[in-house]
Design an enzyme around this catalytic site. Structure first.
Site, mmCIF file in Angstrom:
data_model
loop_
_atom_site.group_PDB
_atom_site.id
_atom_site.type_symbol
_atom_site.label_atom_id
_atom_site.label_comp_id
_atom_site.label_asym_id
_atom_site.label_seq_id
_atom_site.Cartn_x
_atom_site.Cartn_y
_atom_site.Cartn_z
ATOM 1 N N TYR A 44 -0.944 -20.686 59.569
ATOM 2 C CA TYR A 44 0.034 -20.145 58.568
ATOM 3 C C TYR A 44 -0.696 -20.106 57.154
ATOM 4 C CZ TYR A 44 3.739 -20.475 55.030
ATOM 5 O OH TYR A 44 4.367 -20.289 53.835
ATOM 6 N N ASP A 64 -5.328 -10.335 62.437
ATOM 7 C CA ASP A 64 -5.081 -8.759 63.108
ATOM 8 C C ASP A 64 -6.420 -8.537 63.807
ATOM 9 O OD1 ASP A 64 -4.143 -6.710 64.705
ATOM 10 O OD2 ASP A 64 -2.441 -6.587 63.074
ATOM 11 N N ASP A 87 -10.948 -2.781 61.864
ATOM 12 C CA ASP A 87 -9.411 -2.376 61.284
ATOM 13 C C ASP A 87 -9.299 -3.108 60.024
ATOM 14 O OD1 ASP A 87 -6.997 -1.022 61.272
ATOM 15 O OD2 ASP A 87 -6.019 -2.293 62.591
HETATM 16 N N1 ADE Z 1 2.474 -12.766 57.775
HETATM 17 C C1 ADE Z 1 2.126 -12.624 58.976
HETATM 18 N N2 ADE Z 1 1.407 -13.449 59.469
HETATM 19 C C2 ADE Z 1 1.274 -14.372 58.771
HETATM 20 C C3 ADE Z 1 0.577 -15.685 58.851
HETATM 21 N N3 ADE Z 1 0.082 -15.992 59.793
HETATM 22 N N4 ADE Z 1 0.905 -16.545 57.649
HETATM 23 C C4 ADE Z 1 1.726 -16.196 56.537
HETATM 24 N N5 ADE Z 1 2.162 -14.956 56.452
HETATM 25 C C5 ADE Z 1 2.202 -14.204 57.561
#
Ligand code: ADE
Length: 312
Positions: A132, A194, A176
Site C-alpha cells: 500500500y 505496474d 511503461d
Molecule cells: N492506487 C493504485 N494502487 C495503489 C497502491 N498500491 N497503493 C495506494 N494507492 C494505489
C-alpha cells in the site's frame, strides 16, 4: 482470530521467519479456477484468499479492474489489492502480460519499487496483493500542482534512476514508465508500480501498442528489437513532464506525436534551467547507445545539486 503458523505477512524474500509470500511458479495456470472460491496457486502452501482480508475503499481504477485498500484480518497488515477480471484479460489477450507482471514484480525488492506480495484467484477474478502506497497516485499530485519544481523533480529522478538500475541489473526492462504508473509512499517517496509491460531484455514488441505514444522511444514505435535503453528515453520524457506539466512530444494526433518523437523535436519553455535541459537532452537521444547511462544520471550535476537525500 489466532495467527496461523506460516501466514505472517512479510515479503517472501525477507531473511527470517515464516512468510505468506512465495515465489510465483512459472506457467502457473492463472485463469483456470473451476469453482467460485479463490483457490491456491501453490497447493503445497496455505494460500491467501479473499476471506482473509477486510476490503476498504477503492484506491484506483484500472483497465481490467480496480485497486482496493485491504487489511489482512489476523495480522491487521494493510495492503492494496488489485482485482482483475479474467473475462476482460482474456478478451484483450493479455494473460501472458499478467503472468509476466507477477513473475517479474514478485522477484523485485527495492525501496522505490512497489512490492507484489502474493496473488490468488477465483472463478472470475485474479487478485494481486500489493504494498500500500499511502500518498497515492503521482499523476494526481502532478495535476494538482501543474508542474513540479526542480528540487522535487530531481529527487524523483534520483529515486527512479536507482530503481531502474536495480531492474536493469536483473535484465528487467519496465517499458511503461509514465506518471500514471508511479505511486507515493508514506514519506512521499516514489514507488514504481505496474510491471504489466515489463520484459527481460532484449525484446521485440509483439503486443499491439495502445494508449498514448508520448513515452515511447523511437525504437519501440518503429517495432525494432530493443533493450533496457528504452527506459532511459522514458526517464527523459518523465523528467520533462515533471518540470513542464506535459510530455515533450505531445501533439493533436498520434501521427504528429510519432513524427515529433522520431525527429526528436524537443523544445523547452524558458523557465527550465540549462542543467535540467542538459540532462533531458542526454536521455532523449534517438540512438539508444548515445543515451546517458543510469550511473551517470545519478552523478549528473543537476541531480546532485537538487535532489533531497532520503530522510534517515
Ligand atoms: N492506487 C493504485 N494502487 C495503489 C497502491 N498500491 N497503493 C495506494 N494507492 C494505489
Amino acid at each position: 482470530m489466532a495467527k496461523e503458523p506460516g501466514r505472517v505477512l512479510k515479503p517472501f524474500n525477507s531473511s527470517s521467519g515464516p512468510d505468506i509470500i512465495s515465489p510465483v511458479k512459472p506457467g502457473t495456470a492463472l485463469l483456470q479456477a473451476k469453482e467460485n472460491t479463490s483457490t491456491c496457486a501453490q497447493p503445497e502452501r496455505k494460500q491467501w484468499c479473499l476471506q482473509d482480508f477486510d476490503i476498504g475503499r477503492p484506491l484506483g481504477k484500472g483497465k481490467f479492474g480496480n485497486v482496493y485498500l485491504a487489511r489482512e484480518k489476523s495480522t491487521k497488515y494493510v495492503v492494496a489489492i488489485k482485482v482483475l477480471f479474467k473475462s476482460q484479460l482474456q478478451k484483450a489477450g493479455v494473460e501472458h502480460q499478467l503472468r509476466r507482471e507477477i513473475e517479474i514484480q514478485s522477484h523485485l525488492s527495492h525501496p522505490h519499487i512497489l512490492r507484489l506480495f502474493q496473488y490468488f484467484h477465483d472463478k472470475t477474478r485474479v487478485y494481486l496483493v500489493l504494498e500500500y502506497a499511502p500518498k497515492g497516485e503521482l499523476y494526481k499530485e502532478l495535476m494538482k500542482n501543474t508542474r513540479f519544481d526542480e528540487k522535487r523533480t530531481a529527487t524523483y529522478m534520483y529515486q527512479m534512476t536507482s530503481a531502474l538500475l536495480y531492474c536493469h541489473s536483473k535484465k528487467v526492462i519496465h517499458r511503461d514508465i509514465k506518471p500514471e504508473n508511479l505511486l507515493l509512499g508514506l514519506t512521499g517517496d516514489l514507488k514504481i508500480a505496474d510491471f504489466g509491460w515489463s520484459v527481460h531484455a532484449p525484446s521485440s514488441r509483439r503486443t499491439t501498442l495502445c494508449g498514448t505514444l508520448d513515452y515511447l522511444p523511437p525504437e519501440m514505435i518503429e517495432g525494432k528489437l530493443h533493450d533496457e535503453k528504452v527506459d532511459l528515453w522514458s526517464l527523459g520524457v518523465l523528467c520533462y513532464e515533471f518540470l513542464v506539466g506535459k510530455p515533450p512530444f505531445e501533439a493533436e494526433t498520434n501521427s504528429d506525436t510519432y513524427r515529433r518523437i522520431t525527429k526528436v523535436d524537443l523544445q523547452f519553455p524558458p523557465y527550465v534551467s540549462h542543467p535540467a535541459r542538459n540532462l533531458i537532452s542526454m536521455l532523449l537521444k534517438h540512438d539508444p547507445s548515445q543515451r546517458i547511462t543510469l550511473e551517470k544520471v545519478l552523478e549528473h550535476p543537476w541531480i546532485k545539486e537538487n535532489q533531497r537525500p532520503a530522510a534517515p
